[in-house]
Design a protein around this motif. Structure first.
Motif, PDB file in Angstrom:
ATOM      1  N   ASP A 126      38.459 -51.796  -8.245  1.00  0.00           N
ATOM      2  CA  ASP A 126      38.377 -53.253  -8.160  1.00  0.00           C
ATOM      3  C   ASP A 126      38.530 -53.654  -6.701  1.00  0.00           C
ATOM      4  OD1 ASP A 126      38.669 -55.540 -10.570  1.00  0.00           O
ATOM      5  OD2 ASP A 126      39.179 -56.253  -8.558  1.00  0.00           O
ATOM      6  N   ILE A 127      37.943 -54.785  -6.355  1.00  0.00           N
ATOM      7  CA  ILE A 127      38.071 -55.306  -4.988  1.00  0.00           C
ATOM      8  C   ILE A 127      39.475 -55.866  -4.752  1.00  0.00           C
ATOM      9  CG2 ILE A 127      37.224 -57.604  -5.617  1.00  0.00           C
ATOM     10  CD1 ILE A 127      35.837 -57.796  -2.944  1.00  0.00           C
ATOM     11  N   SER A 128      40.134 -56.269  -5.848  1.00  0.00           N
ATOM     12  CA  SER A 128      41.416 -56.960  -5.711  1.00  0.00           C
ATOM     13  C   SER A 128      42.593 -56.006  -5.894  1.00  0.00           C
ATOM     14  CB  SER A 128      41.480 -58.099  -6.751  1.00  0.00           C
ATOM     15  OG  SER A 128      42.805 -58.368  -7.132  1.00  0.00           O
ATOM     16  N   LEU A 131      40.951 -46.965  -7.393  1.00  0.00           N
ATOM     17  CA  LEU A 131      40.404 -47.125  -6.050  1.00  0.00           C
ATOM     18  C   LEU A 131      40.188 -48.599  -5.746  1.00  0.00           C
ATOM     19  CD1 LEU A 131      37.576 -44.397  -5.906  1.00  0.00           C
ATOM     20  CD2 LEU A 131      39.772 -44.368  -4.703  1.00  0.00           C
ATOM     21  N   GLU A 132      40.728 -49.018  -4.611  1.00  0.00           N
ATOM     22  CA  GLU A 132      40.461 -50.384  -4.179  1.00  0.00           C
ATOM     23  C   GLU A 132      39.128 -50.362  -3.451  1.00  0.00           C
ATOM     24  OE1 GLU A 132      43.638 -52.068  -1.833  1.00  0.00           O
ATOM     25  OE2 GLU A 132      42.290 -53.619  -1.085  1.00  0.00           O
ATOM     26  N   SER A 133      38.153 -51.074  -3.984  1.00  0.00           N
ATOM     27  CA  SER A 133      36.818 -50.985  -3.402  1.00  0.00           C
ATOM     28  C   SER A 133      36.004 -52.237  -3.722  1.00  0.00           C
ATOM     29  CB  SER A 133      36.103 -49.747  -3.972  1.00  0.00           C
ATOM     30  OG  SER A 133      34.803 -49.659  -3.468  1.00  0.00           O
ATOM     31  N   ASP A 134      35.328 -52.743  -2.711  1.00  0.00           N
ATOM     32  CA  ASP A 134      34.372 -53.827  -2.924  1.00  0.00           C
ATOM     33  C   ASP A 134      33.117 -53.168  -3.494  1.00  0.00           C
ATOM     34  OD1 ASP A 134      32.650 -55.941  -2.835  1.00  0.00           O
ATOM     35  OD2 ASP A 134      32.814 -56.290  -0.674  1.00  0.00           O
ATOM     36  N   LEU A 135      32.923 -53.300  -4.791  1.00  0.00           N
ATOM     37  CA  LEU A 135      31.866 -52.561  -5.516  1.00  0.00           C
ATOM     38  C   LEU A 135      31.939 -51.080  -5.139  1.00  0.00           C
ATOM     39  CD1 LEU A 135      29.135 -55.324  -5.345  1.00  0.00           C
ATOM     40  CD2 LEU A 135      30.615 -54.747  -7.278  1.00  0.00           C
ATOM     41  N   PHE A 136      30.830 -50.500  -4.667  1.00  0.00           N
ATOM     42  CA  PHE A 136      30.851 -49.060  -4.396  1.00  0.00           C
ATOM     43  C   PHE A 136      31.310 -48.715  -2.972  1.00  0.00           C
ATOM     44  CE2 PHE A 136      27.824 -49.406  -7.929  1.00  0.00           C
ATOM     45  CZ  PHE A 136      28.291 -48.412  -8.770  1.00  0.00           C
TER      46      PHE A 136
END
Ligand code: GLN
Length: 286
Positions: A148-150, A174-179
């Motif tokens: 998730d981005i958040s 995993l903290e991630s803005d999309l991929f």
């Protein structure tokens, strides 16, 4: 004559108040909020109608009803929402899991039966973790990544995983803005996602419960078509050969997204309807 502090009187009073405030599910919400407060199952309220609430309980119940009268969703007041076979903790940092999303989980599990072996799975935009955790609970030999981005949402997903799963060794966060922060060497057999998909322009007509309380990041997009096309293209490069992509989406876009994907290297694609006969899901095969 009922005592004014009895469960029956307080439910009636709360129901009337919520109705006056135009809360559609007034009676149901009054019951859910009281049952949760007293730690009872909702049906048990009916066999305890005469029971009197003490001062602390009455005050806490009043606060809950006032919150609900201001359109705060019941799930954010109780801090929980049932989803598939589990109860998820939720707060205003995550979307409240929806019944359509349970259908998405059900579709995946009916396609990937118990004996389909080890799979690496990604739940993109996991929010509360409801999709990935429900899958992991049902398929113990899978390895699931929740992203998730958040950061705040991921904390909640972690809390839910710890509470719902017997062991969390097969799950990573995993903290991630999309991929963007998902390592490219990680390749998945299955990607499941319920990304934001509501056009910002639809916001005006939506319930206050949603617009005033749920995270806009999880719901709205300036340009859903562009965003979702890109997400699908990126998902293709993150799947193994024959990998599958399941997405909940905007019914108005489902057909176009599948047709476009078939021209862009996906081998197979289909639209699936939800229980209200809306084109809610797309399923693609690499
Ligand atoms: N995966 C979560 C859900 O389905 C959150 C989705 C989101 O934040 N868009 O409820």
């Amino acid at each position: 004559m009922q005592h004014p502090d009895s469960i029956l009187s307080l439910l009636k009073k709360s129901e009337d108040f919520l109705k006056k405030k135009e809360i559609a599910s007034a009676r149901l919400d009054a019951e859910i909020l009281l049952a949760d407060l007293l730690g009872l199952q909702r049906v048990k309220l009916y066999v305890n109608f005469e029971k009197l609430l003490n001062e602390t309980e009455k005050n806490a119940y009043r606060d809950r009803i006032v919150d609900r009268s201001k359109n705060k969703p019941t799930a954010y007041i109780t801090g929980q929402k049932s989803f598939y076979n589990s109860v998820f903790y939720v707060n205003e940092n995550v979307l409240i899991p929806r019944p359509e999303t349970e259908e998405l989980v059900e579709k995946i599990l009916s396609e990937f039966k118990e004996d389909t072996g080890e799979k690496s799975v990604l739940d993109l935009c996991t929010g509360s973790g409801c999709i990935g955790i429900s899958l992991q609970l049902a398929r113990k030999n899978w390895k699931t990544t929740l992203s998730d981005i958040s950061k705040e949402a991921l904390e909640i997903a972690k809390k839910n995983a710890a509470q719902i799963l017997e062991e969390t060794n097969s799950i990573q966060f995993l903290e991630s803005d999309l991929f963007s922060s998902i390592p490219t060497e990680l390749k998945f057999d299955l990607i499941a996602t319920n990304p934001p998909y509501i056009p910002l322009t639809d916001k005006e007509g939506m319930m206050k419960d949603v617009v005033d309380y749920e995270p806009h990041l999880a719901l709205f997009l300036e340009n859903p078509k562009e965003f979702l096309s890109q997400l699908i293209a990126d998902a293709h490069s993150r799947l193994k050969e024959d990998g599958k992509f399941y997405m909940e989406t905007l019914p108005a876009l489902a057909n176009d997204l599948v047709l476009e994907s078939l021209t862009k290297g996906w081998r197979k694609g289909k639209v699936e309807k939800d229980l209200s006969a809306k084109n809610r899901f797309i399923v693609l095969t690499k």
